[in-house]
Design an enzyme around this catalytic site. Structure first.
Site, mmCIF file in Angstrom:
data_model
loop_
_atom_site.group_PDB
_atom_site.id
_atom_site.type_symbol
_atom_site.label_atom_id
_atom_site.label_comp_id
_atom_site.label_asym_id
_atom_site.label_seq_id
_atom_site.Cartn_x
_atom_site.Cartn_y
_atom_site.Cartn_z
ATOM 1 N N ASP A 279 0.863 -1.162 0.000
ATOM 2 C CA ASP A 279 0.000 0.000 0.000
ATOM 3 C C ASP A 279 0.915 1.231 0.000
ATOM 4 O O ASP A 279 2.141 1.143 0.114
ATOM 5 C CB ASP A 279 -0.946 -0.015 1.204
HETATM 6 C C1 GLC Z 1 -4.267 4.325 -0.220
HETATM 7 C C2 GLC Z 1 -5.172 3.163 0.114
HETATM 8 C C3 GLC Z 1 -5.209 2.104 -0.949
HETATM 9 C C4 GLC Z 1 -5.064 2.771 -2.293
HETATM 10 C C5 GLC Z 1 -3.650 3.326 -2.375
HETATM 11 C C6 GLC Z 1 -3.402 4.056 -3.694
HETATM 12 O O1 GLC Z 1 -3.584 4.763 0.913
HETATM 13 O O2 GLC Z 1 -4.980 2.512 1.353
HETATM 14 O O3 GLC Z 1 -6.459 1.403 -0.806
HETATM 15 O O4 GLC Z 1 -5.285 1.827 -3.330
HETATM 16 O O5 GLC Z 1 -3.351 4.172 -1.288
HETATM 17 O O6 GLC Z 1 -4.164 5.213 -3.744
#
Ligand code: GLC
Length: 744
Positions: A279
């Site tokens: 993430d």
């Molecule tokens: C965010 C979220 C994730 C998302 C990623 C990209 O912090 O936790 O679900 O896909 O970053 O935006």
């Protein structure tokens, strides 16, 4: 801890799904090996690096030329995407295309209901169709990878991300996640409209303590195996092309460094060859978690645990060369990560076709609007309808439409709506004003859901008094749910409660419509309203769906995918809970019934709240219709079955009311005695059954005894012999139609 993980590994080996390794595609694997053999170490590590789009194209171009970029997220302009792909193809040494990605969570341009709303439809085909639309629109702009479906089980309405998943039930979430993956990826990943799915957040994120985002998740090994992991296994079986590690830790181990998840489960038990991405900076955030010493340690722990690509953390690209020299990371580990990235790019056909047709525009096609409207209509949940207030009769000529969500195009699409254009959104006001013969008296009363100024309420009351019926649309702004947007109190916010109360005192029929990203504690508003419709942020077509339902052009069929708490203090509250040794009888004295000076043990000792009793406001699987349905004649094909047999269940369903409608019939079981305690109910089947007024049909379910397996006292995934109860029901609290069977 090590012993525990080994034990779990054994359990998981029994869980492993039967699908052969996906990388049976030898032609692709051969191309991967050929390319890998030509790559320098820097180029390999570059493929593991994901950048977030930068305004300055040249900044990205420079890194692409140097082979330092495997993927870019948040670049959505087709011309810029083509320019970047051209640089990758023509100006980098090996011409490896970039994997363009975006959070396409519930639609790209045409916005479907938020996933929690989609789950309320219990319509897997409609959900798959919505994902297909999202993929066609997003790939039309050059996006070939989405960070969706979010299949975190959520039992806590305080957690803002409950909006992004499919609710509290493992069975429903598993099927919804698989349907969404099928919709995104289609039958052939190399099709230009195919978009790689991402099963996230792996794993246990929805158990964040206190409903506070990114917090510790306290999950027992059995809960992990029986509640939180199964949707991710189902995703593997559905061919999820990627997985995303979650921000949280489980029992001290952040998911981004959790080899039990990323290897023992994903690779050894489920045989997935998906690519694993972290993430956003969840690598470097392990420094805050406190399980790593420095950025080099972060990179080593993440890639050695099984991470392939790092989202924006840049610890891989900065540290892997040195870690390799020091022997803390093996070249084979890096090569395997690169293989997972390259395999996906070959499968997507990016080497043959990295570009997008900038002239071809497909967004908001009529077919997309039509299918999205169907899903939005099916996602609405009728929670109250006293004296058949709804559908509105043809005598209604003047409607007072009030509330801050009555004409809030941006807010009605809910969280994670980046690319949808609010100008295409149909609000309740727009939809109502489009009806000939209806006079609309519109008064927002509040400027937005959090408005603390009550001055506008008087005007709303005045308009209500001139109308035949009052439609009050309240709820949450988009920003009030989603990532990092958690609430410690989930009452209707600001002066919205005062607005509903004031309208209820006008004596006019009051229909309250709530558009929110979570279940709110709305007991008072239910009491004050004659009818209440709940729409988890319904998206682009929400206003049209609402008006079709209000006037009976459509009949509500949605059912709650999450339990609605009576009070926030009941949270976490969910239907498939354990019984405890002292289950509430439902007859306990509540706080206001308790005599003054009551003796210490006079209240009895069972599991409930003095000020809230035991049960929720609305249970899981609950929703009304304009018609009524009758379940009868429940029959089982057998009452004794071997573990490998299938139970055939039939029952009659009659539409005993005045409207053609659809009922979501549910099949629940209860394992009465296990080697460990078992939930009081578990959903094991559901069906949408459409019946004309007065029509009756026989509904069938097949229940495989194998589907009764759980993690036993010995940590084995098995079906245990014993007695079971079974219900066919209108919701999880409906015990009317019960039967019993035994597994030998
Ligand atoms: C965010 C979220 C994730 C998302 C990623 C990209 O912090 O936790 O679900 O896909 O970053 O935006």
């Amino acid at each position: 801890m090590k012993r525990l993980f080994y034990t779990l590994s054994l359990a998981l080996a029994l869980v492993s799904c039967s699908t052969a390794p996906k990388s049976a595609d030898s032609a692709v694997d051969q191309r991967v090996e050929d390319l890998l053999s030509k790559m320098t170490l820097e180029e390999k590590i570059g493929q593991l690096n994901q950048l977030s789009s930068m305004n300055n194209l040249e900044d990205m171009a420079k890194q692409i030329r140097e082979g330092r970029v495997g993927s870019i997220l948040n670049e959505v302009e087709p011309g810029r995407i083509n320019a970047l792909q051209r640089i990758a193809k023509d100006e980098s040494r090996l011409g490896i295309p970039i994997l363009m990605s975006r959070d396409v969570i519930h639609g790209f341009k045409t916005i479907a209901p938020i996933p929690l709303g989609q789950a309320a439809s219990f319509d897997l085909e409609a959900v798959e169709a919505a994902a297909r639309i999202a993929a066609i629109e997003a790939t039309n702009d050059g996006i070939r990878w989405t960070f969706s479906p979010m299949i975190d089980i959520a039992r806590d309405a305080r957690w803002g991300r409950i909006a992004e998943g499919y609710g509290e039930d493992t069975y429903l979430t598993s099927l919804m996640g698989a349907a969404t993956i099928r919709g995104y990826q289609g039958p052939d990943l190399s099709d230009p409209t195919s978009m790689a799915a991402c099963a996230k957040h792996f794993c246990g994120y929805g158990a964040s303590e206190g409903g506070r985002d990114y917090n510790t998740a306290n999950i027992t090994p059995r809960q992990l195996l029986d509640v939180y992991l199964p949707p991710f296994q189902k995703a593997a079986e559905a061919g999820a092309a990627t997985y995303m590690t979650s921000f949280n830790e489980i029992d001290g181990v952040p998911s981004t460094a959790n080899s039990y998840l990323l290897k023992t489960m994903l690779r050894d038990a489920w045989h997935s060859d998906a690519m694993v991405v972290t993430d956003w900076a969840s690598t470097s955030e392990m420094l805050a978690h406190g399980n790593t010493y420095d950025r080099a340690d972060v990179a080593a722990k993440a890639i050695n645990a099984g991470v392939d690509m790092e989202m924006v953390g840049e610890t891989f690209i900065q540290n892997l060369p040195q870690l390799l020299k020091e022997g803390r990371v093996k070249l084979s580990t890096i090569d395997n990560a690169v293989r997972n990235v390259l395999r996906l790019k070959f499968r997507l056909g990016l080497f043959e076709n990295p570009y997008v047709d900038e002239n071809k525009r497909v967004a908001y096609a009529p077919e997309f609007i039509e299918k999205t409207l169907k899903l939005a209509t099916e996602s609405a949940i009728l929670l109250k309808n006293a004296d058949e207030t709804l559908p509105l009769s043809s005598k209604v000529k003047t409607v007072a439409l009030v509330g801050p969500m009555a004409d809030a195009a941006y807010e009605q699409s809910g969280t994670w709506t980046f690319d949808g254009d609010a100008s295409h959104t149909v609000t309740p006001l727009a939809a109502l004003q489009a009806i000939n013969g209806i006079k609309v008296l519109y008064e927002p009363a509040l400027t937005h859901c959090r408005d603390q100024k009550a001055a506008g309420i008087a005007s709303a009351v005045a308009k209500a008094k001139q109308a035949d019926v009052v439609i009050c649309v309240v709820g949450e702004e988009a920003i009030m749910s989603g990532e990092a947007h958690c609430l410690a109190d989930i009452n209707l916010y600001g002066k919205q409660k005062d607005l509903v109360e004031a309208l209820s005192k006008t004596g006019k029929p009051l229909v309250t419509v709530i558009m929110a990203g979570r279940p709110l504690t709305i007991a008072k508003q239910v009491e004050e309203s004659d009818a209440l419709l709940y729409m988890f942020h319904p998206g682009t077509t929400g206003g049209t769906a609402l008006v079709d339902l209000l006037f009976g052009k459509a009949v509500p069929s949605g059912k709650t995918p999450v339990t609605f708490p009576y009070m926030v203090g009941q949270v976490p509250i969910y239907y498939n809970h354990k019984n405890s040794g002292r289950p509430a009888a439902g007859t306990e004295l509540l706080i206001d019934q308790t005599p003054v000076g009551a003796g210490q043990t006079s209240l009895g000792c069972s599991s409930y709240w003095l000020d809230a009793g035991f049960g929720p406001l609305f249970p899981f699987g609950y929703g009304l219709s304009y018609t009524t349905f009758e379940y009868s004649n429940l029959k089982l094909s057998k009452t004794e079955l071997a573990k490998n047999e299938t139970l055939h269940v039939t029952f009659d369903l009659a539409n005993t009311g005045k409207y053609d409608a659809t009922e979501i019939c549910q099949l629940y079981i209860r394992d009465l005695v296990g080697s460990v305690t078992r939930p009081i109910k578990e959903l094991k089947g559901f069906k949408r059954v459409a019946l004309k007024a007065g029509e009756k049909t026989t509904v069938e379910f097949d229940l495989n005894m194998a589907d009764l397996a759980f993690t036993t006292l010995d940590m084995k995934h098995e079906v245990e012999p014993g007695d079971f109860k079974l219900w066919v029901a209108a919701n999880s609290d409906d015990n009317t139609n019960e039967a019993s069977f035994t597994v030998k």
